[in-house]
Design a protein around this motif. Structure first.
Motif, PDB file in Angstrom:
ATOM      1  N   ALA A 153       0.830  -1.202   0.000  1.00 23.82           N
ATOM      2  CA  ALA A 153       0.000   0.000   0.000  1.00 23.82           C
ATOM      3  C   ALA A 153       0.865   1.252   0.000  1.00 23.82           C
ATOM      4  O   ALA A 153       0.587   2.216  -0.686  1.00 23.82           O
ATOM      5  CB  ALA A 153      -0.925  -0.010   1.222  1.00 23.82           C
ATOM      6  N   ALA A 154       1.938   1.210   0.803  1.00 23.88           N
ATOM      7  CA  ALA A 154       2.797   2.383   0.906  1.00 23.88           C
ATOM      8  C   ALA A 154       3.549   2.656  -0.381  1.00 23.88           C
ATOM      9  O   ALA A 154       3.967   3.779  -0.628  1.00 23.88           O
ATOM     10  CB  ALA A 154       3.775   2.192   2.057  1.00 23.88           C
ATOM     11  N   SER A 155       3.738   1.624  -1.210  1.00 25.45           N
ATOM     12  CA  SER A 155       4.513   1.799  -2.438  1.00 25.45           C
ATOM     13  C   SER A 155       3.708   2.478  -3.537  1.00 25.45           C
ATOM     14  O   SER A 155       4.262   2.855  -4.565  1.00 25.45           O
ATOM     15  CB  SER A 155       5.026   0.446  -2.939  1.00 25.45           C
ATOM     16  OG  SER A 155       3.950  -0.360  -3.396  1.00 25.45           O
ATOM     17  N   GLN A 156       2.405   2.610  -3.335  1.00 23.28           N
ATOM     18  CA  GLN A 156       1.582   3.290  -4.327  1.00 23.28           C
ATOM     19  C   GLN A 156       1.832   4.792  -4.279  1.00 23.28           C
ATOM     20  O   GLN A 156       1.716   5.416  -3.232  1.00 23.28           O
ATOM     21  CB  GLN A 156       0.094   2.997  -4.080  1.00 23.28           C
ATOM     22  CG  GLN A 156      -0.321   1.576  -4.454  1.00 23.28           C
ATOM     23  CD  GLN A 156      -1.735   1.265  -4.007  1.00 23.28           C
ATOM     24  OE1 GLN A 156      -1.968   0.408  -3.168  1.00 23.28           O
ATOM     25  NE2 GLN A 156      -2.692   1.991  -4.576  1.00 23.28           N
ATOM     26  N   TYR A 157       2.170   5.364  -5.404  1.00 26.72           N
ATOM     27  CA  TYR A 157       2.438   6.794  -5.488  1.00 26.72           C
ATOM     28  C   TYR A 157       1.157   7.602  -5.325  1.00 26.72           C
ATOM     29  O   TYR A 157       0.044   7.089  -5.539  1.00 26.72           O
ATOM     30  CB  TYR A 157       3.044   7.129  -6.847  1.00 26.72           C
ATOM     31  CG  TYR A 157       4.554   7.090  -6.905  1.00 26.72           C
ATOM     32  CD1 TYR A 157       5.286   8.236  -7.212  1.00 26.72           C
ATOM     33  CD2 TYR A 157       5.255   5.911  -6.666  1.00 26.72           C
ATOM     34  CE1 TYR A 157       6.670   8.211  -7.284  1.00 26.72           C
ATOM     35  CE2 TYR A 157       6.647   5.876  -6.737  1.00 26.72           C
ATOM     36  CZ  TYR A 157       7.340   7.035  -7.048  1.00 26.72           C
ATOM     37  OH  TYR A 157       8.710   7.006  -7.110  1.00 26.72           O
ATOM     38  N   TYR A 158       1.333   8.849  -4.958  1.00 21.96           N
ATOM     39  CA  TYR A 158       0.256   9.825  -5.002  1.00 21.96           C
ATOM     40  C   TYR A 158       0.614  10.848  -6.068  1.00 21.96           C
ATOM     41  O   TYR A 158       1.771  11.257  -6.191  1.00 21.96           O
ATOM     42  CB  TYR A 158       0.090  10.525  -3.649  1.00 21.96           C
ATOM     43  CG  TYR A 158      -0.485   9.632  -2.584  1.00 21.96           C
ATOM     44  CD1 TYR A 158      -1.860   9.524  -2.404  1.00 21.96           C
ATOM     45  CD2 TYR A 158       0.343   8.869  -1.764  1.00 21.96           C
ATOM     46  CE1 TYR A 158      -2.402   8.689  -1.446  1.00 21.96           C
ATOM     47  CE2 TYR A 158      -0.180   8.028  -0.795  1.00 21.96           C
ATOM     48  CZ  TYR A 158      -1.558   7.948  -0.636  1.00 21.96           C
ATOM     49  OH  TYR A 158      -2.085   7.109   0.320  1.00 21.96           O
ATOM     50  N   TYR A 159      -0.381  11.241  -6.852  1.00 19.81           N
ATOM     51  CA  TYR A 159      -0.148  12.188  -7.937  1.00 19.81           C
ATOM     52  C   TYR A 159      -0.933  13.468  -7.699  1.00 19.81           C
ATOM     53  O   TYR A 159      -2.054  13.437  -7.185  1.00 19.81           O
ATOM     54  CB  TYR A 159      -0.571  11.585  -9.280  1.00 19.81           C
ATOM     55  CG  TYR A 159       0.074  10.257  -9.588  1.00 19.81           C
ATOM     56  CD1 TYR A 159       1.446  10.068  -9.455  1.00 19.81           C
ATOM     57  CD2 TYR A 159      -0.689   9.165 -10.021  1.00 19.81           C
ATOM     58  CE1 TYR A 159       2.038   8.853  -9.739  1.00 19.81           C
ATOM     59  CE2 TYR A 159      -0.107   7.947 -10.316  1.00 19.81           C
ATOM     60  CZ  TYR A 159       1.251   7.788 -10.161  1.00 19.81           C
ATOM     61  OH  TYR A 159       1.849   6.580 -10.444  1.00 19.81           O
ATOM     62  N   GLN A 160      -0.327  14.557  -8.086  1.00 16.65           N
ATOM     63  CA  GLN A 160      -1.006  15.850  -8.038  1.00 16.65           C
ATOM     64  C   GLN A 160      -1.004  16.429  -9.451  1.00 16.65           C
ATOM     65  O   GLN A 160       0.042  16.488 -10.100  1.00 16.65           O
ATOM     66  CB  GLN A 160      -0.277  16.787  -7.076  1.00 16.65           C
ATOM     67  CG  GLN A 160      -0.963  18.130  -6.876  1.00 16.65           C
ATOM     68  CD  GLN A 160      -0.214  19.008  -5.882  1.00 16.65           C
ATOM     69  OE1 GLN A 160       0.986  19.184  -5.997  1.00 16.65           O
ATOM     70  NE2 GLN A 160      -0.920  19.529  -4.898  1.00 16.65           N
ATOM     71  N   ILE A 161      -2.172  16.797  -9.918  1.00 14.17           N
ATOM     72  CA  ILE A 161      -2.289  17.488 -11.195  1.00 14.17           C
ATOM     73  C   ILE A 161      -2.769  18.903 -10.904  1.00 14.17           C
ATOM     74  O   ILE A 161      -3.861  19.110 -10.368  1.00 14.17           O
ATOM     75  CB  ILE A 161      -3.274  16.777 -12.149  1.00 14.17           C
ATOM     76  CG1 ILE A 161      -2.780  15.363 -12.477  1.00 14.17           C
ATOM     77  CG2 ILE A 161      -3.435  17.585 -13.438  1.00 14.17           C
ATOM     78  CD1 ILE A 161      -3.744  14.559 -13.345  1.00 14.17           C
ATOM     79  N   LYS A 162      -1.925  19.872 -11.223  1.00 15.06           N
ATOM     80  CA  LYS A 162      -2.289  21.277 -11.067  1.00 15.06           C
ATOM     81  C   LYS A 162      -2.661  21.832 -12.438  1.00 15.06           C
ATOM     82  O   LYS A 162      -1.876  21.734 -13.377  1.00 15.06           O
ATOM     83  CB  LYS A 162      -1.122  22.073 -10.480  1.00 15.06           C
ATOM     84  CG  LYS A 162      -0.805  21.758  -9.029  1.00 15.06           C
ATOM     85  CD  LYS A 162       0.299  22.676  -8.518  1.00 15.06           C
ATOM     86  CE  LYS A 162       0.546  22.489  -7.035  1.00 15.06           C
ATOM     87  NZ  LYS A 162       1.607  23.410  -6.534  1.00 15.06           N
ATOM     88  N   ILE A 163      -3.844  22.404 -12.521  1.00 17.30           N
ATOM     89  CA  ILE A 163      -4.308  22.991 -13.772  1.00 17.30           C
ATOM     90  C   ILE A 163      -4.287  24.508 -13.616  1.00 17.30           C
ATOM     91  O   ILE A 163      -5.049  25.080 -12.832  1.00 17.30           O
ATOM     92  CB  ILE A 163      -5.726  22.514 -14.117  1.00 17.30           C
ATOM     93  CG1 ILE A 163      -5.793  20.983 -14.100  1.00 17.30           C
ATOM     94  CG2 ILE A 163      -6.142  23.043 -15.496  1.00 17.30           C
ATOM     95  CD1 ILE A 163      -7.199  20.427 -14.228  1.00 17.30           C
ATOM     96  N   TYR A 164      -3.396  25.138 -14.345  1.00 18.38           N
ATOM     97  CA  TYR A 164      -3.258  26.595 -14.285  1.00 18.38           C
ATOM     98  C   TYR A 164      -4.130  27.220 -15.374  1.00 18.38           C
ATOM     99  O   TYR A 164      -3.900  27.011 -16.561  1.00 18.38           O
ATOM    100  CB  TYR A 164      -1.801  27.001 -14.483  1.00 18.38           C
ATOM    101  CG  TYR A 164      -0.900  26.625 -13.331  1.00 18.38           C
ATOM    102  CD1 TYR A 164      -0.470  27.583 -12.419  1.00 18.38           C
ATOM    103  CD2 TYR A 164      -0.486  25.315 -13.148  1.00 18.38           C
ATOM    104  CE1 TYR A 164       0.363  27.248 -11.359  1.00 18.38           C
ATOM    105  CE2 TYR A 164       0.345  24.960 -12.088  1.00 18.38           C
ATOM    106  CZ  TYR A 164       0.759  25.932 -11.200  1.00 18.38           C
ATOM    107  OH  TYR A 164       1.581  25.587 -10.144  1.00 18.38           O
TER     108      TYR A 164
END
Length: 265
Positions: free
Chosen positions: A30-41
């Protein structure tokens, strides 16, 4: 019975070790799963776009690299809305802590503050953007880390397709997520070299419940050719007919992007 009784401590110890290892293994996965952030400007003018490009290239991306984020993607829309232009910034984080704290750490980085001064200290009546929209995602178990595209076309000619699948309820969304992971829809994509950057479930955004993924191509024709093969695939057809995966997408959106010349992707 006496033999069993004498061996009970050993059995209990062995059972304890087994359970501990089992749950530790689950935690690691579970910890190995990345988290992604998409910022839309969101922006309106060419001058704003130039300032954003300068900020991303000279301040934000170098600072993220310095903070431990290996690769950052900056993408522009192939067919921009003339009234609401957008730039998409994709940031993969190894942990939730990194996602939550990195931007705050950047504000203590003097090198970043100096390099991004034109953007960071812009007056309210002359900012580099209109607003920033943020999407937070958790990588699928079947694709726990971001991928790097293996493309032959020049960066300027590449196409990145960002897709979003919305569901009518959380239960249907869970069904579609399962279809990707347990049903191995991800594997079908891999079989046709869709060169995915990520597959993930949205955990904070404006179109929930939904999942998103990004695939990459040498050009629009490459995109059309691969989708044709995908939809004709017998395994995909069979998967779509399974009762547990019916009506799990109420709306799908597809956006064609291309990478900025300074983008890591």
């Amino acid at each position: 019975m006496k033999v069993l009784y004498k061996n009970c401590p050993a059995v209990l110890v062995a059972l304890f070790v087994f359970v501990t290892c089992l749950f530790s293994g689950l935690y690691v996965r579970a910890a190995s799963q990345y988290y992604y952030q998409i910022k839309i400007y969101h922006f309106k003018t060419a001058a704003q776009e130039a300032r954003l490009d300068a900020y991303f290239q000279n301040a934000y991306i170098p600072a993220l690299h310095k903070a431990g984020v290996k690769n950052v993607g900056v993408f522009k829309v192939l067919k921009q809305d003339s009234l609401d232009k957008k730039i998409y910034v994709y940031i993969p984080y190894k942990t939730w802590d990194a996602l939550e704290n990195t931007d705050q750490k950047l504000l203590k980085d003097q090198e970043y503050l100096e390099a991004g001064k034109d953007y960071l200290e812009a007056p309210s009546n002359n900012s580099a953007y209109t607003r920033i929209e943020t999407i937070v995602l958790r990588a699928f178990p079947g694709a726990p880390e971001p991928g790097m595209p293996n493309l032959t076309a020049k960066k300027a000619d590449r196409i990145y397709e960002l897709r979003s699948y919305e569901s009518a309820t959380e239960k249907y969304n869970a069904s579609k997520v399962k279809m990707f992971n347990v049903g191995d829809e991800i594997g079908i994509f891999k079989g046709y070299n869709f060169n995915a950057i990520f597959y993930a479930e949205v955990i904070a955004g404006s179109h929930m419940p939904n999942l998103m993924y990004m695939t990459t191509f040498n050009g629009l024709q490459d995109n059309k050719d691969k989708w044709k093969l995908f939809f004709a695939d017998e395994k995909f057809k069979a998967l779509g007919k399974m009762a547990e995966y019916q009506k799990n997408v109420s709306k799908s959106e597809s956006l064609f992007l291309y990478p900025a010349d300074y983008s890591d992707y």
